[in-house]
Structures are given as structure tokens and as C-alpha cells.
Design a protein around this motif. Structure first.
Motif, PDB file in Angstrom:
ATOM      1  N   SER A   1       0.802  -1.228   0.000  1.00 57.10           N
ATOM      2  CA  SER A   1       0.000   0.000   0.000  1.00 57.10           C
ATOM      3  C   SER A   1       0.833   1.275   0.000  1.00 57.10           C
ATOM      4  CB  SER A   1      -0.907   0.016   1.236  1.00 57.10           C
ATOM      5  OG  SER A   1      -0.110   0.086   2.414  1.00 57.10           O
ATOM      6  N   LEU A   2       2.158   1.166  -0.084  1.00 56.49           N
ATOM      7  CA  LEU A   2       3.013   2.340   0.128  1.00 56.49           C
ATOM      8  C   LEU A   2       2.709   3.453  -0.860  1.00 56.49           C
ATOM      9  CD1 LEU A   2       6.661   2.537   1.118  1.00 56.49           C
ATOM     10  CD2 LEU A   2       6.002   3.719  -0.974  1.00 56.49           C
ATOM     11  N   ARG A   3       2.577   4.664  -0.312  1.00 62.02           N
ATOM     12  CA  ARG A   3       2.489   5.889  -1.090  1.00 62.02           C
ATOM     13  C   ARG A   3       3.630   6.795  -0.681  1.00 62.02           C
ATOM     14  NH1 ARG A   3      -3.448   8.301  -0.376  1.00 62.02           N
ATOM     15  NH2 ARG A   3      -2.489   9.937  -1.679  1.00 62.02           N
ATOM     16  N   THR A   4       3.950   7.738  -1.549  1.00 63.73           N
ATOM     17  CA  THR A   4       5.027   8.670  -1.218  1.00 63.73           C
ATOM     18  C   THR A   4       4.610   9.558  -0.046  1.00 63.73           C
ATOM     19  OG1 THR A   4       4.260  10.424  -2.697  1.00 63.73           O
ATOM     20  CG2 THR A   4       5.678   8.730  -3.644  1.00 63.73           C
ATOM     21  N   ASN A   5       5.574   9.934   0.769  1.00 70.09           N
ATOM     22  CA  ASN A   5       5.300  10.906   1.828  1.00 70.09           C
ATOM     23  C   ASN A   5       5.776  12.299   1.436  1.00 70.09           C
ATOM     24  OD1 ASN A   5       8.039  10.534   2.023  1.00 70.09           O
ATOM     25  ND2 ASN A   5       8.033   9.800   4.134  1.00 70.09           N
ATOM     26  N   LEU A   6       6.130  12.462   0.156  1.00 70.97           N
ATOM     27  CA  LEU A   6       6.454  13.759  -0.418  1.00 70.97           C
ATOM     28  C   LEU A   6       5.509  14.010  -1.590  1.00 70.97           C
ATOM     29  CD1 LEU A   6      10.352  13.528  -0.604  1.00 70.97           C
ATOM     30  CD2 LEU A   6       9.023  14.918   1.004  1.00 70.97           C
ATOM     31  N   PRO A   7       5.078  15.236  -1.805  1.00 69.05           N
ATOM     32  CA  PRO A   7       4.236  15.513  -2.972  1.00 69.05           C
ATOM     33  C   PRO A   7       5.035  15.342  -4.250  1.00 69.05           C
ATOM     34  CG  PRO A   7       4.889  17.557  -1.920  1.00 69.05           C
ATOM     35  CD  PRO A   7       5.357  16.459  -1.011  1.00 69.05           C
TER      36      PRO A   7
ATOM     37  N   GLY B   1       7.374   2.751  10.357  1.00 72.60           N
ATOM     38  CA  GLY B   1       6.678   2.426  11.594  1.00 72.60           C
ATOM     39  C   GLY B   1       5.315   3.072  11.682  1.00 72.60           C
ATOM     40  N   THR B   2       5.226   4.328  11.243  1.00 70.13           N
ATOM     41  CA  THR B   2       3.946   5.036  11.246  1.00 70.13           C
ATOM     42  C   THR B   2       2.958   4.387  10.284  1.00 70.13           C
ATOM     43  OG1 THR B   2       5.076   7.113  11.756  1.00 70.13           O
ATOM     44  CG2 THR B   2       2.842   7.270  10.906  1.00 70.13           C
ATOM     45  N   ASP B   3       3.402   4.152   9.054  1.00 70.15           N
ATOM     46  CA  ASP B   3       2.522   3.567   8.039  1.00 70.15           C
ATOM     47  C   ASP B   3       2.017   2.191   8.462  1.00 70.15           C
ATOM     48  OD1 ASP B   3       2.853   5.765   6.454  1.00 70.15           O
ATOM     49  OD2 ASP B   3       4.205   4.815   5.023  1.00 70.15           O
ATOM     50  N   ILE B   4       2.937   1.340   8.902  1.00 68.36           N
ATOM     51  CA  ILE B   4       2.572  -0.038   9.221  1.00 68.36           C
ATOM     52  C   ILE B   4       1.665  -0.088  10.451  1.00 68.36           C
ATOM     53  CG2 ILE B   4       3.506  -2.252   9.994  1.00 68.36           C
ATOM     54  CD1 ILE B   4       5.930  -1.669   8.158  1.00 68.36           C
ATOM     55  N   SER B   5       1.948   0.728  11.453  1.00 71.18           N
ATOM     56  CA  SER B   5       1.086   0.765  12.643  1.00 71.18           C
ATOM     57  C   SER B   5      -0.347   1.111  12.269  1.00 71.18           C
ATOM     58  CB  SER B   5       1.626   1.776  13.659  1.00 71.18           C
ATOM     59  OG  SER B   5       2.897   1.404  14.115  1.00 71.18           O
ATOM     60  N   GLN B   6      -0.508   2.085  11.381  1.00 74.80           N
ATOM     61  CA  GLN B   6      -1.847   2.474  10.948  1.00 74.80           C
ATOM     62  C   GLN B   6      -2.534   1.354  10.186  1.00 74.80           C
ATOM     63  OE1 GLN B   6      -1.157   6.098   8.791  1.00 74.80           O
ATOM     64  NE2 GLN B   6      -1.037   7.353  10.642  1.00 74.80           N
ATOM     65  N   GLU B   7      -1.769   0.617   9.370  1.00 70.96           N
ATOM     66  CA  GLU B   7      -2.365  -0.497   8.633  1.00 70.96           C
ATOM     67  C   GLU B   7      -2.809  -1.627   9.546  1.00 70.96           C
ATOM     68  OE1 GLU B   7      -1.005  -0.590   4.067  1.00 70.96           O
ATOM     69  OE2 GLU B   7      -0.177  -2.112   5.376  1.00 70.96           O
ATOM     70  N   LEU B   8      -2.130  -1.802  10.656  1.00 65.37           N
ATOM     71  CA  LEU B   8      -2.443  -2.906  11.559  1.00 65.37           C
ATOM     72  C   LEU B   8      -3.696  -2.646  12.396  1.00 65.37           C
ATOM     73  CD1 LEU B   8       1.133  -3.877  12.837  1.00 65.37           C
ATOM     74  CD2 LEU B   8      -0.259  -5.066  11.136  1.00 65.37           C
ATOM     75  N   ILE B   9      -4.105  -1.384  12.499  1.00 63.04           N
ATOM     76  CA  ILE B   9      -5.302  -1.059  13.281  1.00 63.04           C
ATOM     77  C   ILE B   9      -6.515  -1.748  12.653  1.00 63.04           C
ATOM     78  CG2 ILE B   9      -6.865   0.801  13.969  1.00 63.04           C
ATOM     79  CD1 ILE B   9      -4.437   2.656  14.093  1.00 63.04           C
ATOM     80  N   GLY B  10      -7.259  -2.450  13.490  1.00 62.18           N
ATOM     81  CA  GLY B  10      -8.421  -3.183  13.008  1.00 62.18           C
ATOM     82  C   GLY B  10      -8.095  -4.576  12.508  1.00 62.18           C
ATOM     83  N   VAL B  11      -6.790  -4.895  12.406  1.00 60.57           N
ATOM     84  CA  VAL B  11      -6.359  -6.225  11.982  1.00 60.57           C
ATOM     85  C   VAL B  11      -5.698  -6.949  13.148  1.00 60.57           C
ATOM     86  CG1 VAL B  11      -4.897  -7.528  10.382  1.00 60.57           C
ATOM     87  CG2 VAL B  11      -6.068  -5.459   9.609  1.00 60.57           C
ATOM     88  N   ALA B  12      -4.678  -6.338  13.707  1.00 58.47           N
ATOM     89  CA  ALA B  12      -4.017  -6.913  14.881  1.00 58.47           C
ATOM     90  C   ALA B  12      -4.903  -6.755  16.117  1.00 58.47           C
ATOM     91  CB  ALA B  12      -2.673  -6.243  15.102  1.00 58.47           C
ATOM     92  N   LYS B  13      -4.738  -7.659  17.044  1.00 61.18           N
ATOM     93  CA  LYS B  13      -5.498  -7.586  18.305  1.00 61.18           C
ATOM     94  C   LYS B  13      -5.052  -6.380  19.117  1.00 61.18           C
ATOM     95  CE  LYS B  13      -6.512 -10.281  22.486  1.00 61.18           C
ATOM     96  NZ  LYS B  13      -6.226 -11.567  23.191  1.00 61.18           N
ATOM     97  N   GLU B  14      -3.745  -6.225  19.261  1.00 63.07           N
ATOM     98  CA  GLU B  14      -3.166  -5.082  19.970  1.00 63.07           C
ATOM     99  C   GLU B  14      -1.911  -4.649  19.225  1.00 63.07           C
ATOM    100  OE1 GLU B  14      -2.272  -5.948  24.027  1.00 63.07           O
ATOM    101  OE2 GLU B  14      -4.231  -6.863  24.431  1.00 63.07           O
ATOM    102  N   ILE B  15      -1.629  -3.351  19.285  1.00 63.64           N
ATOM    103  CA  ILE B  15      -0.413  -2.802  18.692  1.00 63.64           C
ATOM    104  C   ILE B  15       0.298  -1.986  19.759  1.00 63.64           C
ATOM    105  CG2 ILE B  15       0.543  -1.382  16.842  1.00 63.64           C
ATOM    106  CD1 ILE B  15      -2.354  -1.778  15.534  1.00 63.64           C
ATOM    107  N   HIS B  16       1.538  -2.343  20.018  1.00 61.85           N
ATOM    108  CA  HIS B  16       2.346  -1.626  21.004  1.00 61.85           C
ATOM    109  C   HIS B  16       3.537  -1.022  20.273  1.00 61.85           C
ATOM    110  CE1 HIS B  16       0.203  -3.298  24.536  1.00 61.85           C
ATOM    111  NE2 HIS B  16       0.001  -4.314  23.722  1.00 61.85           N
ATOM    112  N   ILE B  17       3.628   0.301  20.297  1.00 65.37           N
ATOM    113  CA  ILE B  17       4.679   1.008  19.579  1.00 65.37           C
ATOM    114  C   ILE B  17       5.761   1.426  20.563  1.00 65.37           C
ATOM    115  CG2 ILE B  17       5.242   2.997  18.136  1.00 65.37           C
ATOM    116  CD1 ILE B  17       2.265   2.995  17.287  1.00 65.37           C
ATOM    117  N   ALA B  18       6.987   1.006  20.299  1.00 58.43           N
ATOM    118  CA  ALA B  18       8.127   1.370  21.144  1.00 58.43           C
ATOM    119  C   ALA B  18       9.096   2.185  20.301  1.00 58.43           C
ATOM    120  CB  ALA B  18       8.822   0.117  21.668  1.00 58.43           C
ATOM    121  N   TRP B  19       9.423   3.379  20.791  1.00 54.82           N
ATOM    122  CA  TRP B  19      10.362   4.200  20.012  1.00 54.82           C
ATOM    123  C   TRP B  19      11.045   5.219  20.908  1.00 54.82           C
ATOM    124  CZ3 TRP B  19       5.812   6.590  20.851  1.00 54.82           C
ATOM    125  CH2 TRP B  19       5.707   7.989  20.694  1.00 54.82           C
TER     126      TRP B  19
END
Length: 411
Positions: A91-97, A230-248
């Protein structure tokens, strides 16, 4: 603001008198036909150099060539694993216009067609199509030797000897006046060091091998790192994974105090330890039973083919010593690197770096002495150390980007 370069126009980058008698045409090898390699090849050709581009795959585009396949080791640490060059997720899109993503005289404008993506932040397929359009417009594919893997680059008797493996398995070699390394830096994963990980029973994966959220359905996932992937993948996992824990690692620690859970997403400081019963302990004291640890922790610079007798090294992900992230002083101008800086605007950066390299090789642009370049590099490293910036972020531009790019523009 810390700047990796002197922001004042550099006299050593000013153009020399434009006399044809002073200009030289070199035989130049470009390693890699990704975005950096094809842009550099054009700049070199325009300057009058004779260019050969080596590309181990069957098409141009490098990391922008999407593959649904993943490596045999999803973490990417087994040296004997099958290798997949691309790190793109589906699903990757550019993060620059798109206005920032093209070269100056070939802008990345929307194009008509059933399979084109006119969005301002297009998907990865549209970026690849732009690169293919660029290569066709400027005849770059005619310069590329596809399915040809470079296995050795070294300086012998004043020439750069390149040994390469052809599609049929035969190994051949050729000599060049100069080599430009454009292999990119998004294929060899860096992974976080986690105490106890050898006994932890769960799955591990690096974002290099992430393609879609479906394999994580119903699982408890820890995502290490919260930069672009990390931002993109975390958002994709919402509603799919049971829980998402972000460590940074983040200076914005107030977020950890005020946002404990959003849509089954929890924010934490880094992992303190993991245990053989599946638990993960975070530095904030939180303990979670976890199924998968997903490392969104970036990549390593890697040049296994390059032999410089220790002149150029990769130390804690710093490639050096390099003058302005491009030329090793002791080997300039015969060896150069394009595309090392990250948190940059890639194609304009490749164009400016490539133009600089091409101009130096033709004698249109003068470099300072080797001693002056090395002194500049040492001053840069000292400034980084004084600022507290870790060595592995040597090539990070960030808010120094504009200053950096201006320094490549001749007067």
C-alpha cells in the motif's frame, strides 16, 4: 540548527573556465540502476562521459520495483537467506508531494492512462512508471547491463577494475576511470538489540519484509520505531491486529503520559527485556504477552563488493571518510557515492550530486586538495559529536536539507 555542510557557497565548487581544452571525457561505471543510478547516468552522459550502468536485476527502478515475495529469513539477519532487494509494502504511497519528487527538467507530473495514479502523493507503482518514463526519455536503458551483478570493485594501477557476474553465471571484468556507487540503502536491515531475544519464542520481522497487514490478524504486535515505515505499518495494523504496542525513542515523552491507548494502539518507550514465556517488558514497566516483534528500525549501508584497503569503511552506519557525503578524499574523484543521505528529497538530491560528480570528472568543477577535504570531514564529525548526534545518523539531513542542496550548486 546543525548543518552537515558549510552553508556558504564553497569556492571549491565554483566552475572552472569553460574551455573545451580543459574538459575531459571519462569511462565511468555506475553501480545500480535505481532512481539514483539512472539520474546519475544521465548527468554523466550529458557531461560527455562514457557510461556503463551495472544492474543485477532485469529492470530499472531499484527499491521502487515492488515484489510480493519476502526473504527466507523475515528478520533479515541470516547471511544465507534468499535476498529480495525491494522494501516496498503493497500500500506504500510517497510521503512527499510529486512536485518535489522529479528532477528539474523532467517534473513528476500526472500522466493520462488507465493504470496511472494522478494523486499528489501517488503510490509506489506510479513512482516506478515515472522512473521508466525518465529512462526512456533520456535513453538510459541503452547504457544499462541488466542481470549483471558487480562482485568486486578495486583500484589497480590507477584504474578501477570491476569484476561482474553475467546472467549466464560467467564472471568477467572491465576497467574504468571512475566508479559511482548508487546501490541505495534500503535492503540490508538494521535490527534492535533486545536483552533475552534468543530465548523469546515469538515471531520477529523487519519492515523490509512487510507487505500487508493480513499475516498479523488477531495477533499482539510490538512495532519498534515510529519513523516513516513504523507510522505507516502501525496504521495499517489497526483493526487487523489484536493489539499494537509502539516502542520508540522520542523526545516527546509527554505523549506517553497522555495517550495510553488509541484504537488498541499503546505507546511505550523502548523494550527493556523479553522472556521465554512470551512476555515483553517495556522501560515504562508495562508487561505484555506478545506474538510478533516488528522491527521498523532502518537499514545498514553495505558494499560487499568494494575493496579500498580500509580507506573507506562503514562504522556504526557511517560511511567514511566522505567529503560532503560523496567523495572519499584519498580516492577522489575516481570513487564517489550518490544517495547516502536520508531524510532528504531523493531525486533532486541525486540530480545535484550527480551533476557535481560529472562536473568534477570532466574538470569543469574543482575539488579542494585531499588534505582540505579530509579536514572538512573531520570538522563535520567533530560538530556531530559536539551536538550529541549519534554516529549512525551521520548521513541524516533532516532540516539541513536546503543548506545541503545549495552547497552542490556551482556559482
Amino acid at each position: 540548527m546543525l548543518t552537515p555542510l558549510n552553508c556558504q557557497p564553497s569556492p571549491q565548487l565554483s566552475t572552472m573556465p569553460n574551455s573545451q581544452s580543459q574538459l575531459a571525457s571519462r569511462h565511468v561505471a555506475v553501480i545500480g540502476a535505481g532512481a539514483g543510478g539512472i539520474v546519475v547516468a544521465r548527468e554523466l552522459s550529458r557531461e560527455g562521459h562514457r557510461v556503463v550502468v551495472f544492474e543485477r536485476n532485469s529492470q530499472i527502478g531499484g527499491t521502487w520495483v515492488y515484489s510480493p515475495e519476502i526473504e527466507s529469513d523475515p528478520l533479515g539477519v541470516n547471511p544465507d537467506r534468499t535476498r529480495i532487494h525491494s522494501s516496498l509494502y503493497k500500500s506504500l504511497r510517497t510521503n512527499l508531494p510529486r512536485e518535489l519528487m522529479g528532477v528539474r527538467d523532467y517534473p513528476f507530473v500526472p500522466r493520462e492512462g488507465e493504470d496511472r495514479d494522478p494523486r499528489r502523493f501517488p503510490g509506489h507503482r506510479e513512482v516506478l512508471k515515472y522512473l521508466e518514463d525518465f529512462a526512456n526519455e533520456f535513453g538510459i536503458c541503452e547504457l544499462v547491463r541488466f542481470r549483471t551483478e558487480v562482485v568486486f570493485v578495486g583500484l589497480e594501477l590507477g584504474k578501477w577494475r570491476i569484476r561482474f557476474r553475467c546472467e549466464n553465471g560467467a564472471v568477467d571484468e572491465e576497467t574504468f576511470d571512475a566508479v559511482v556507487v548508487c546501490v541505495g540503502n534500503f535492503s540490508l536491515p538494521r535490527v534492535a538489540e533486545i536483552p533475552g531475544i534468543d530465548e523469546w519464542p515469538g515471531e520477529q520481522m523487519h519492515s523490509h519484509n512487510y507487505r500487508s497487514p493480513e499475516p498479523f490478524r488477531g495477533k499482539v504486535v510490538v512495532v519498534i520505531g515510529y519513523s516513516s515505515s513504523g507510522t505507516d505499518i502501525s496504521q495499517e495494523l489497526i483493526g487487523v491486529a489484536k493489539e499494537i504496542h509502539i516502542a520508540w525513542k522520542s523526545a516527546k515523552t509527554e505523549l506517553l503520559d497522555t495517550q495510553s491507548s488509541i484504537n488498541s494502539v499503546s505507546l511505550h518507550p523502548m523494550i527493556e527485556s523479553v522472556h521465554k514465556d512470551g512476555r515483553v517488558v517495556f522501560q515504562d514497566g508495562c508487561i505484555v504477552s506478545v506474538d510478533v516483534i516488528l522491527h521498523c528500525t532502518g537499514y545498514k549501508y553495505d558494499y560487499p563488493f568494494l575493496e579500498t584497503n580500509g580507506i573507506v569503511t562503514v562504522n556504526e552506519n557511517r560511511v567514511g571518510p566522505l567529503y560532503k557525503h560523496v567523495f572519499p578524499p584519498a580516492l577522489a574523484p575516481g570513487l564517489s557515492f550518490v544517495g547516502l543521505p536520508f531524510k532528504a528529497v531523493p531525486l533532486p538530491l541525486f540530480e545535484l550530486q550527480g551533476n557535481w560528480v560529472a562536473g568534477v570528472l570532466s574538470n569543469r568543477i574543482a575539488l579542494p586538495s585531499k588534505e582540505e577535504m579530509l579536514a572538512d570531514v573531520r570538522a563535520f564529525y567533530a560538530a556531530l559529536e559536539a551536538s550529541g548526534k549519534p554516529k549512525h545518523l551521520t548521513h541524516e539531513l533532516g532540516d539541513s536539507l536546503v543548506c545541503f542542496m545549495l552547497c552542490y550548486m556551482p556559482e
